[in-house]
Structures are given as structure tokens and as C-alpha cells.
Design a protein around this motif. Sequence first.
Motif, PDB file in Angstrom:
ATOM      1  N   VAL A  90       0.869  -1.186   0.000  1.00 31.27           N
ATOM      2  CA  VAL A  90       0.000   0.000   0.000  1.00 31.27           C
ATOM      3  C   VAL A  90       0.904   1.232   0.000  1.00 31.27           C
ATOM      4  O   VAL A  90       1.705   1.427   0.921  1.00 31.27           O
ATOM      5  CB  VAL A  90      -0.940   0.008   1.223  1.00 31.27           C
ATOM      6  N   ARG A  91       0.798   2.022  -1.056  1.00 30.83           N
ATOM      7  CA  ARG A  91       1.668   3.193  -1.190  1.00 30.83           C
ATOM      8  C   ARG A  91       0.998   4.441  -0.598  1.00 30.83           C
ATOM      9  O   ARG A  91      -0.214   4.495  -0.446  1.00 30.83           O
ATOM     10  CB  ARG A  91       1.985   3.454  -2.667  1.00 30.83           C
ATOM     11  N   GLY A  92       1.829   5.433  -0.318  1.00 23.67           N
ATOM     12  CA  GLY A  92       1.298   6.741   0.065  1.00 23.67           C
ATOM     13  C   GLY A  92       1.042   7.567  -1.191  1.00 23.67           C
ATOM     14  O   GLY A  92       1.244   7.110  -2.313  1.00 23.67           O
ATOM     15  N   ILE A  93       0.629   8.925  -0.997  1.00 28.13           N
ATOM     16  CA  ILE A  93       0.430   9.822  -2.141  1.00 28.13           C
ATOM     17  C   ILE A  93       1.796  10.223  -2.659  1.00 28.13           C
ATOM     18  O   ILE A  93       2.684  10.626  -1.896  1.00 28.13           O
ATOM     19  CB  ILE A  93      -0.377  11.061  -1.722  1.00 28.13           C
ATOM     20  N   ARG A  94       2.011  10.140  -3.928  1.00 21.73           N
ATOM     21  CA  ARG A  94       3.318  10.449  -4.507  1.00 21.73           C
ATOM     22  C   ARG A  94       3.652  11.921  -4.274  1.00 21.73           C
ATOM     23  O   ARG A  94       2.885  12.809  -4.598  1.00 21.73           O
ATOM     24  CB  ARG A  94       3.282  10.149  -6.001  1.00 21.73           C
ATOM     25  N   GLY A  95       4.816  12.158  -3.694  1.00 18.50           N
ATOM     26  CA  GLY A  95       5.265  13.519  -3.382  1.00 18.50           C
ATOM     27  C   GLY A  95       4.888  13.967  -1.997  1.00 18.50           C
ATOM     28  O   GLY A  95       5.316  15.045  -1.553  1.00 18.50           O
ATOM     29  N   ASP A  96       4.076  13.198  -1.271  1.00 19.87           N
ATOM     30  CA  ASP A  96       3.663  13.553   0.090  1.00 19.87           C
ATOM     31  C   ASP A  96       4.797  13.170   1.034  1.00 19.87           C
ATOM     32  O   ASP A  96       4.750  12.157   1.709  1.00 19.87           O
ATOM     33  CB  ASP A  96       2.362  12.830   0.440  1.00 19.87           C
ATOM     34  N   ARG A 117       9.762  21.111  -8.173  1.00 24.17           N
ATOM     35  CA  ARG A 117       8.828  21.836  -9.037  1.00 24.17           C
ATOM     36  C   ARG A 117       7.637  20.949  -9.383  1.00 24.17           C
ATOM     37  O   ARG A 117       6.486  21.425  -9.406  1.00 24.17           O
ATOM     38  CB  ARG A 117       9.540  22.299 -10.296  1.00 24.17           C
ATOM     39  N   MET A 118       7.880  19.650  -9.677  1.00 25.48           N
ATOM     40  CA  MET A 118       6.788  18.736 -10.036  1.00 25.48           C
ATOM     41  C   MET A 118       5.827  18.562  -8.865  1.00 25.48           C
ATOM     42  O   MET A 118       4.598  18.482  -9.060  1.00 25.48           O
ATOM     43  CB  MET A 118       7.355  17.373 -10.473  1.00 25.48           C
ATOM     44  N   ILE A 119       6.340  18.561  -7.617  1.00 29.96           N
ATOM     45  CA  ILE A 119       5.461  18.460  -6.440  1.00 29.96           C
ATOM     46  C   ILE A 119       4.611  19.718  -6.328  1.00 29.96           C
ATOM     47  O   ILE A 119       3.399  19.663  -6.032  1.00 29.96           O
ATOM     48  CB  ILE A 119       6.297  18.238  -5.167  1.00 29.96           C
ATOM     49  N   MET A 120       5.237  20.869  -6.576  1.00 30.46           N
ATOM     50  CA  MET A 120       4.508  22.142  -6.482  1.00 30.46           C
ATOM     51  C   MET A 120       3.404  22.190  -7.531  1.00 30.46           C
ATOM     52  O   MET A 120       2.279  22.633  -7.237  1.00 30.46           O
ATOM     53  CB  MET A 120       5.476  23.308  -6.685  1.00 30.46           C
ATOM     54  N   GLN A 121       3.666  21.750  -8.770  1.00 25.90           N
ATOM     55  CA  GLN A 121       2.640  21.747  -9.813  1.00 25.90           C
ATOM     56  C   GLN A 121       1.513  20.777  -9.470  1.00 25.90           C
ATOM     57  O   GLN A 121       0.333  21.065  -9.721  1.00 25.90           O
ATOM     58  CB  GLN A 121       3.274  21.366 -11.155  1.00 25.90           C
ATOM     59  N   ALA A 122       1.842  19.632  -8.889  1.00 25.51           N
ATOM     60  CA  ALA A 122       0.792  18.689  -8.515  1.00 25.51           C
ATOM     61  C   ALA A 122      -0.072  19.246  -7.394  1.00 25.51           C
ATOM     62  O   ALA A 122      -1.282  19.003  -7.348  1.00 25.51           O
ATOM     63  CB  ALA A 122       1.420  17.357  -8.085  1.00 25.51           C
ATOM     64  N   ALA A 123       0.556  19.982  -6.453  1.00 28.03           N
ATOM     65  CA  ALA A 123      -0.222  20.586  -5.366  1.00 28.03           C
ATOM     66  C   ALA A 123      -1.214  21.609  -5.899  1.00 28.03           C
ATOM     67  O   ALA A 123      -2.295  21.800  -5.331  1.00 28.03           O
ATOM     68  CB  ALA A 123       0.716  21.224  -4.354  1.00 28.03           C
ATOM     69  N   ALA A 124      -0.863  22.270  -7.009  1.00 29.17           N
ATOM     70  CA  ALA A 124      -1.752  23.256  -7.634  1.00 29.17           C
ATOM     71  C   ALA A 124      -2.674  22.602  -8.649  1.00 29.17           C
ATOM     72  O   ALA A 124      -3.345  23.307  -9.421  1.00 29.17           O
ATOM     73  CB  ALA A 124      -0.914  24.352  -8.306  1.00 29.17           C
ATOM     74  N   ASP A 125      -2.705  21.241  -8.679  1.00 34.29           N
ATOM     75  CA  ASP A 125      -3.527  20.462  -9.607  1.00 34.29           C
ATOM     76  C   ASP A 125      -3.188  20.731 -11.061  1.00 34.29           C
ATOM     77  O   ASP A 125      -4.012  20.519 -11.969  1.00 34.29           O
ATOM     78  CB  ASP A 125      -5.030  20.737  -9.382  1.00 34.29           C
ATOM     79  N   ALA A 126      -1.943  21.211 -11.311  1.00 35.66           N
ATOM     80  CA  ALA A 126      -1.530  21.477 -12.690  1.00 35.66           C
ATOM     81  C   ALA A 126      -1.113  20.187 -13.394  1.00 35.66           C
ATOM     82  O   ALA A 126      -1.268  20.052 -14.614  1.00 35.66           O
ATOM     83  CB  ALA A 126      -0.393  22.496 -12.723  1.00 35.66           C
ATOM     84  N   GLY A 137      -1.063  13.286   4.079  1.00 33.33           N
ATOM     85  CA  GLY A 137      -2.197  12.908   3.245  1.00 33.33           C
ATOM     86  C   GLY A 137      -2.525  13.906   2.154  1.00 33.33           C
ATOM     87  O   GLY A 137      -3.412  13.643   1.349  1.00 33.33           O
ATOM     88  N   THR A 138      -1.844  15.055   2.058  1.00 33.87           N
ATOM     89  CA  THR A 138      -2.106  16.033   0.997  1.00 33.87           C
ATOM     90  C   THR A 138      -0.779  16.590   0.497  1.00 33.87           C
ATOM     91  O   THR A 138       0.258  16.468   1.160  1.00 33.87           O
ATOM     92  CB  THR A 138      -2.966  17.200   1.514  1.00 33.87           C
ATOM     93  N   LEU A 139      -0.822  17.205  -0.707  1.00 28.06           N
ATOM     94  CA  LEU A 139       0.366  17.845  -1.272  1.00 28.06           C
ATOM     95  C   LEU A 139       0.266  19.344  -0.987  1.00 28.06           C
ATOM     96  O   LEU A 139      -0.710  20.002  -1.361  1.00 28.06           O
ATOM     97  CB  LEU A 139       0.446  17.594  -2.785  1.00 28.06           C
TER      98      LEU A 139
END
Length: 1204
Positions: free
Chosen positions: A1144-1150, A1192-1201, A1155-1157
Motif C-alpha cells: 500500500v503506497r502513500g500519495i506520490r510527493g507527500d 517543481r513537479m510536487i509544487m505543480q501537482a499541489a496546484a492540480d496542474a 495525506g495532501t500535497l
Amino acid sequence: MNAGDPVQWYITTPGGETITGESDTLKCCRVGCPYDTAYYDFPEYGTYTIRVEFSGYAQYAEWTVEVWGPTGEIIGEVSNPTNDPVENVDVYLHDAEDKWKVLNFIDEWGSDPTSSVPSYISSAKTGGAGNYQLTEIIPGSYLVLVVPPSDLEYLPKTSDVYVIEKDETEIINLQLEPKVRWLGELDDEMENIRDLSREIVNDDTQAAAEVYVDGYKVFYDPSEDWSKLLSVVLGAINFAMDIANPTATVAKVQLACHGYITNEIAVPIAEHGIDLTIAAHWWNVRGTTFQDKMIYYSNQVDSITWMKEFYPNTVDSPEDALQNGYYTTPIYINGLSLIDDSFEDYNKTIAYTEVPSDFSLSQTENVLRNQVFWLHDKTDGETKIADGITITPTGNVYLFKLTQAHRDSYNNAKLEMEVAKAGQTVSEVASTCGNYISFKGACTLNPHAVGVGMTVRVIGWAGSIAFNSYEIYAKNKVAKQWAYTQIYWAQDLDTIPKINQDVVEWLESETNHPRLPYIDGHIVDTDLHLLQIPFTNKNIAFANEPEYPWWWILPKLRWWILNTNTVTIESTSSIDNVKTRILCIDRYGNEFVSEMPTIHPNEAEPPMLMNRNEIKTIDLPYTGDFRPFNPFHWHYLSTILWMEGKQPDMAIDVYYVIPLSYSPFPYTISSETIMSTQDVNAFMKQPMRSEVCAFTTKESKSDSSITLEDWGNLLGNCTKIIDINIDPVNDSTQVRYVSNASITDVTFLMATIPGSHLNLHVYDELGRHVGYFPVTDSDQIQIPNATYTGNISNPEIILIPDAASKNYTIKIDTTQFTSSSPIPVEVYAIETPVRPAVLGISPVELYPFTSPGETKNITIQLAEVGKQVEIKDVTILQHDFADKFGNPVPDVMATLSQNNFDIGAGNTTSLTITINVPENITLPDVPETRYTGNITIETLNAGTINFTIHLLVLETDLSNAKLTFAEPNVTGIHLSSTDLSDINETHKLAEVTPQSAYTVNSTGEGSFTLQFTDIPDADTITAYGINATDHWIELDTSTTADSVTFTTDVENSIVVFGSLSQPPIASFIYTPENPVFNQTITFDASSSGENITAYKWNFGDGTTTATPDPVITHTYVSPDVYTVTLTVTDNDGRTNTTSRNVTVRGIRGDLNHDGTLTSADVVIALDIAVSGKYVPEADIDKNGYVNVLDARMIMQAAADAIEL
């Protein structure tokens, strides 16, 4: 006596003629004359006796004169190791009988060059060219000794023994060896050991290649990938060797094998597995080094890639396999290399070791010569003790040449397979005595199994018990022997170098610390525990009819005795702890009976140690056999004392083997058994008849076998006439022998220790000779029609025909002595009595079985076994089959292959009886269905005897059922179908679903086998018997796609074919395949099968759930690897469990795992990038390192980009 008194001259010529003074050729005169001389021209060469008598006086003079004619000469050259001539060397001519004296002189000369040369015949010195000449040599056997001056660095040298003829010039060149090579005299024997060892390695490898290539051609099928067939066979053999409980029923073992190998290949359980189960000796082998070695060598062969990946179209001949395969293997290369290394250890080091004064070169040479004798099939033509076994001077026992033995077994098995392909089934195999097949093996049991040192020899065949087709069995056996040949090739090539290493190690020890001069011993007594027929000198042992297991379906072929030879030995050594063994081997005439001698202690144990003057008494088991169609021949048992390579004594015993189906004693009558006169008389009147064989003569009562008393009269007298030691002082002996009147021939048998040079001579009343003639160095046979095995055979056997009431002179002498030690020798006279025609029959009773519509062929053998008189007018009379009450069974018909014939003296003929049972046969309404039919064999001059057939017929109206085997004690079988509703299921196993049922009414005792064909889904069925208490018993069952074969006992009256419902098999899947925490996961166990009543889940996070439904969901609150366990239960209460790991994996980049980015995860990623550390969950782009791009990829995912 006064001058002028008359004298009389007598001259006796070599031919025995006496010449007197009255003759024209001898001129006599009176004493006192000017010339007191008699004149006589000797007309021939030889020994003359001259005698002078004085008239009127009781006085005479007598002397002998040797007259020789032309003589021979010896010329030669003496050189050094570089072939340069050596001058001023003393050359001596010695009689061959003085060889041991010459060798002793050479031994002493090494430490004392002033030692005196033994008495010699003539001498010479070498000239400047190293040449010498010895002339006027009387014809005979000689050797040449050369002794260099003491100031030269060379050793004395002796030649081989040469036979010098008259007017012959023999050239004998001798090359001196450096004085520093102390053991140079041993070079020839050491080279022989090396060369013979290499020869054995190559012969074994040739045998392995022949079988290897031929085996693939036998089994290869272009439509199948059988390239790894050998690996499969090897695996099957290892599987058999590792069976945990081989005493399990045959059918169960068969089922286990079916899971491992295919029916098409038909590889059997290895003979070492099943055969030992047959012999009930498995536990004496399991867990021993023998089992480990078998598996080790099997794995060694299995590791050779080219051997497993062989294709017949790439190798056309054994030569291809040798050049491209065997010769390239480490097994072969290392084997030869180790042999050469051992010889080089001797050649470069040990041979130059200065030996102490008590070292005996001659005795050491004898020990090495014995090793040559062990290794060779024949030593200068002399039969060895036993092929394929050796005892090295260190005391180790080795078996070798097993590859060649298994090649022979493979070829025999292949012939059997060809017979099977011609359509011969097991039920048609003749029960033939006289021709036998037995496994020539190397498996030696634990001493407690059948006696110390006994070799397993399972009588007959065994692998076929797992199959109903003789053809499949035969192919089975071929495959097994094919693989065995390769396995034992690996073992042989491991063993032969060890033999060489042992010899070299012993020689090194002996040169440093001599023991041979201090070792000696003798055999005080041997006792074979035989019975002497009253008022005769005929010793007999009884061979009891072998017992066979119930399932034995092949010919009963051979009778054996297992008896004990009680041997008493004494050490006369002057040292203690002498390694000692005793060998005991049986011969049938001059033919080996045992594949190897009985050895005490056996080869798995070290030699026993004997101290000076110690006496030991040991029981050695020995085996003899009875051969029904050569029943009156004698056995010869030799007992040999072995002491650290020396063989100081031997003893022989001659005896007869007699078959006895009933005996008041376990095997034989021991010498301690005391029988009353009444008991002896009753015992001697016992008929000689069994199920296997019977014999009759005209003197026998009508329809009766001959008695033991009659049998004894057909055996020849056996008398020991010489038992003596021959030595250089007492170098010959002779006795007179008068043969009996009622004989046809007499055999003289001389036995002595291997490697001796004793010769047997027989002279008749006319002076005619049979034996070795040294003047011509050849065997001489002057008595008409006599036979002689030759002076280099051991034993030497001379057979004299037409020997009734004759006088013979038996003489023993020797051509040479290799040491001063005495040589034991024994001679027996064995007479063959005049015999009438004797009819032998085998078998005498058979218990075949059959089914309606079948034809059964039974073959019996008839033979004239007296070997002197032809049997006339053999007539066969048939009698109808009848039940136990005498009611005839007319529908069972028998036909004969021949009738009204003669049997020549010593010849054998076959009689085939074909029995036809109609398909719609009507049998008597009685419980027993075994019927008896008698065949009467009448002859004009050899009596009458009966042959009995006890035929068991299956009574049934089922066309798809037949009887495939039954024990002899089963007397009746009635088979019919039964309705399933009529069977008692009180004790039925829950998982069994009945498919069909049958009533089996049987009588008698024992087991039988039935086969049903055209059975749907037969391979899912197991047969069950319901006994008298209504309990269900699983029967030994084997199946194919449409047939069921089972074995049951008489006590089981109902048989049910049942199929087993499959137990549950827990199994599940989950989705999604890569879940994350807080995500709902679906688990589905529908694949676990039907009739599941409960699913119990353990999700590995502390949560457990039980549900009747196969599908369930679960959510994990944190990432991790969880072990999920499922247990299922079916409606019969049977359970099964399985487990799987779920990641069972966590959220990628968390990265902070909340539980959230968020930007907090971006900061953590930047910190990791700056530190240069590598954190896998922060490597978003999976490029192997963490940098700003990952943050940068984590930041874009947090902004749902983007979506990670």
C-alpha cells in the motif's frame, strides 16, 4: 674277488630297455685284463643307468649317466641407461628354479656388494663392446644374472626366464640401471598397474559411449523433444534412492512415480530401490554411504551439459561421442591424469628411495604382481579370482569395471525388449530354468542383513510390477540400464585412480618401514557345514526353492543356497596389527557363480588386525546355486587368506548342490546336526520334486521323482588326494590314484594361491602325459581325448575320459619360485559315474490365471540331464481340466506344440501348452474356479512324470473386466456388477463419491488384480474395498484415461469405484493492483472453488473478518506492506489457507505523510536536493537523484496542474 673273475654289465636305456654284456652292442671283459673296459655307443640322448655285477659275489655297482647331444647358447650385450656398452661385467647363467635365490642376492647386494653369487651353471665377462657369450647350454629354462664391478654405479640385473632349445642361439641384452634406483626391479609391475588402469578407464568409457548412443537411438522420437531424456532417467533413479518408505505398496509407489515421469518413457523406479524392497533389505542401505554415492555419481553425470542435450542426428557413432564428448569431460581427463600422477610419484621419487636392510624386494614384487593379477581379466592367460574387484595392499576393497557390467545388462535388457515387441506378454513368458537373468550389481548390504560381505543379488526381475505390459516393462529396464551405465562410468573413473594411489602410498610406507618379511599366516581349517551322504565321500549342500512375493509375475528361475563357511586362521607373523582379510568364492566347475567373492571384513569396513600367534574363527557366508539342467556337476569353493597384500595360504572344498523343496533344516544340514539312523534313512528316501523342477529315471517308481538316495548315486566320488606345501626344498610331490570301475571319466583339479608357478601332471599306466612340458614350454596332451585347461589356469583341471579301473600318477612341480615362502596346493580327484537316461522337467507345477475369451501359452522345458544316454520315445498325454470335486471342465481346451520325440543326451527341448478359454464359457456351479489339469510325460527309458497346471478362471459376465494376476492360494473369483443403492456407506469417507460397484466373491487366501477398461474419467477414480465390518479400505489402484486396475484381497467382497471431490483451494485477487492508503481495495476469492461456506480474512493490520461471501472491501490508513491471509471452508468442513503480500503506497510527493500535497512537501524536496542525499520517494521523475525539478513537479501537482 680275484683277478680274472667274470663280471656282467647291464645298461638300461631312457626307453627302459636293458642291454646286457651278451649283446652285440656291449663288449665286456674280465677284471684284471689290461683294459677293464666295456664299450657301448649311446644311441640316443637321455639318462642311462649302468650296473656291474660280479659273478659269485653279492656285490654290484650302479650309477647314472646323462647323455646330451647338441646344446644351445646365449649371446648378448650389457649396456648402461644411455645404451653405452659396459665392459668387465660378470655374467652368470642360472637355472630358472633359482630365480628366488637370484632376487635375494640382488636384495643383499644393494647393501653388501661382497655378497656371494648363488650357485650358477656357467659364467662369462663382457668385452669392450659389452658383449658376452654363454655356450654349451643343455636345453631347459634359464635366466641370466649380470653383476657389474662394485666401483660402477650400477645395480645387478637379472633377465626374464628363457627356454633354451638345442642348436638354438638366444639373444639376451640387458641394460644396467643406476645403483641409486633402489626399486628399479619394480618398474615393470608398476608400469603394468598404470597401463592396465588406463586400459580399464578407456574400456569403461568405450562401454559408456556405446550404450549412450544406442540408448538414444532406441528411445528417440523426432516428434518429441527427448533431448533431456537422460536427465529425466537420472532424476527417476535419484527419486527412487530417496524414497522415504519403499515398503509401501507397489501401486502407491507407482502412483508416486507417475507424478514424476511419463508412461511413454516408462522409466522404472531404480532397481536399487524396488529390488531392495523385494529383498526386504532397504533399511540396510538407506542412509548409508552407498546411497549417497549413487546420488553423487548420478548428479555428476547430470551436470554434463552436452550429455543431457544430445540429439541422435548429431552423433552417429560411439566414436563421435568419445571424441566430441567423453574425452572432453573432467571425469575422463582427471581420471587418467590421477593415474599418471601416481606412477610419477613412484617413478621420480619412491623408486630412488634407499631401502633398509630388512626390505624384501622379492616379496614386494609379489604383492605388486598380485595387484596386476587383480586388475587384469587374465594374467598371462590365468583366470583371476573375480573380475571387477581388487584389494589394495593398504587393505581397501574396490569394485570397478561396473560400466562394462552394465553395458552387458543393457544389451540383455534390449534383447528382452525386442522379444516384447514381437508380442510376447508377461502371461506368455516361459518359466524356464537353466536360463536366468540377474542383476550383476555392486551393492553390498549391511553385514547384519544376510551376512558379512554378502552381495545383493535379487533373483530375477522387479521393475515390471509397476506396469501391466511386458513391452513397457522391457523398455523400462532398457532405460534404467542405459542410465546406470553412465552413472557407474563416473564411479569407475573415480575408483581406478584411487587404486593406483593406494598402491603408491603403500609402497612408500613399505620402503621406509618394511613389514612384509615379518608377515605370515595359514588357514587352520574350513567347514562349509555340508552333509556327507552316508557311506560315501560326497558332500552336499541343499538349495531351497526361492520364496517370491505375492505380486511376482515373471519366471521363477533360480535356486540358491546361502550357507556359512567357518574359517579358522592363525597369524604366524612376528609383528602385531597385521591387516587381514579372508576371501571366499564359489565356482561351478571352472565357472564363477558369484559376481564377487565374499570378503571379510566387507569392503565398507577396514581390515581386521591380527597379532602374532593369534587365532581367529570367522563365519563367512557363501552362495551356491543349483542348475536344474546341469544338476550333477560339482562346485568348488576357495578360501584365501590375505595379509597386507600377501596371500600366504588357501584352501579348497568340493561339494554338490541338491535341490530340496522340503528340508527339516533352514538351509542346509550343519555339521553339528546329529541324525539317527532312522532319520537318515527316511531323509534319503525323500522325493526330489518341487514346483520348479523334478527328475526321473527308468529305475524310479511310476509317476514318481527320484529320491535323495537315487540322486546321491548319480553324483561322482570326490577325493582330496594331495594337500601339501611346495617350497624350494620340497619342490615336487606325486601320488598314485586308482579309479573306480563304474565311472566314465575322472577330473583332477589342482588349486593353489594366485600367481604361483605350480603345474599339474597326470601320467597313465603307459606313461602318457597330460600337463605342462617345460622343454617345449607348452601344454602336452598324450592321453587320447583328455582335456587340459592349461598350466596358466587356476585351478588347473585335467579331465581323463574312459577312466574306469585305471592307475594314474599325479605329480605337482614348479617351473620357478618367486620367493622362498611355501606354496600351498591341493588336488582333488572327481569321478563321473555311469548314469542312465535322466529326465528333467521344469517347471513341474504352474498356477496361471486367465479370463473368458483369453488364450494362455505355457512353456515347459524337458531335458536329458545325465548327459550320457539319449531319452527315447517321449510321449505327452493330456488329461481334462477338473474342479476340486473331480467335475470336468470340457470348455477349457489345451493343445501341445509337439509330441512323440526323442531328447539327445545333454539336450533340452521346449514344450508349449496353449490353453483356450471361450468367451461364453460355462463353469461348474461351485465357489472355486481354479481347475487342475495334468500332463503325463512318458518315456521308453527314463521313466514317467506328471506336470500339473492349476488354472484360475475369472467367472464374470462383464466383458470389460479381466484378471491380470492372482496368488497361487486364490482358489476362486466370481465378479458381477452391483447397484450403488445396495452398498453400505456407513463408513464411507466423506470426500468419496461412488461411481460404480461390484460384487467380488472369492475363495482361498491371498490377493489378486482385476483390470476394467472403457471406464469414463478413469484417471479420477480410486478403488475401495468394503470388508466384512463394512469399513471402506482404499485399494492399490493404478489408472489410465479409460482403465482402472486394482489389487484386492480375498476378504473384500464389495469393490466400489469412487471419485474424490476436490478440496477447496484458497485463492484471491485484489484491485486496484497498486493501491494507496485511504483507498478502498476490493478482495475477491471467487476462484477458490465451489461449495465454499466461509471465507475468513486477516488483512495484516489487525483487522479480521469472516463472511460467507467471496468478495469483501478493506481500506488501509497508512502506507506499508501488509500480509493478507485467507482461509476457506467447504461444506464438508475441509479448509485451505493462502497468503499474499499487498503493498500500500502513500500519495506520490507527500514527503511529510500528512495525506495532501502542500508547499511543505516542496520545501522538504528542496532540502533533500541541496543536501545531495538520495530519498527514493522524493525522486519524482525517477532519474536516480533528487533535484529542483522534483520539487517543481510536487509544487505543480499541489496546484492540480499535473498528476503524479
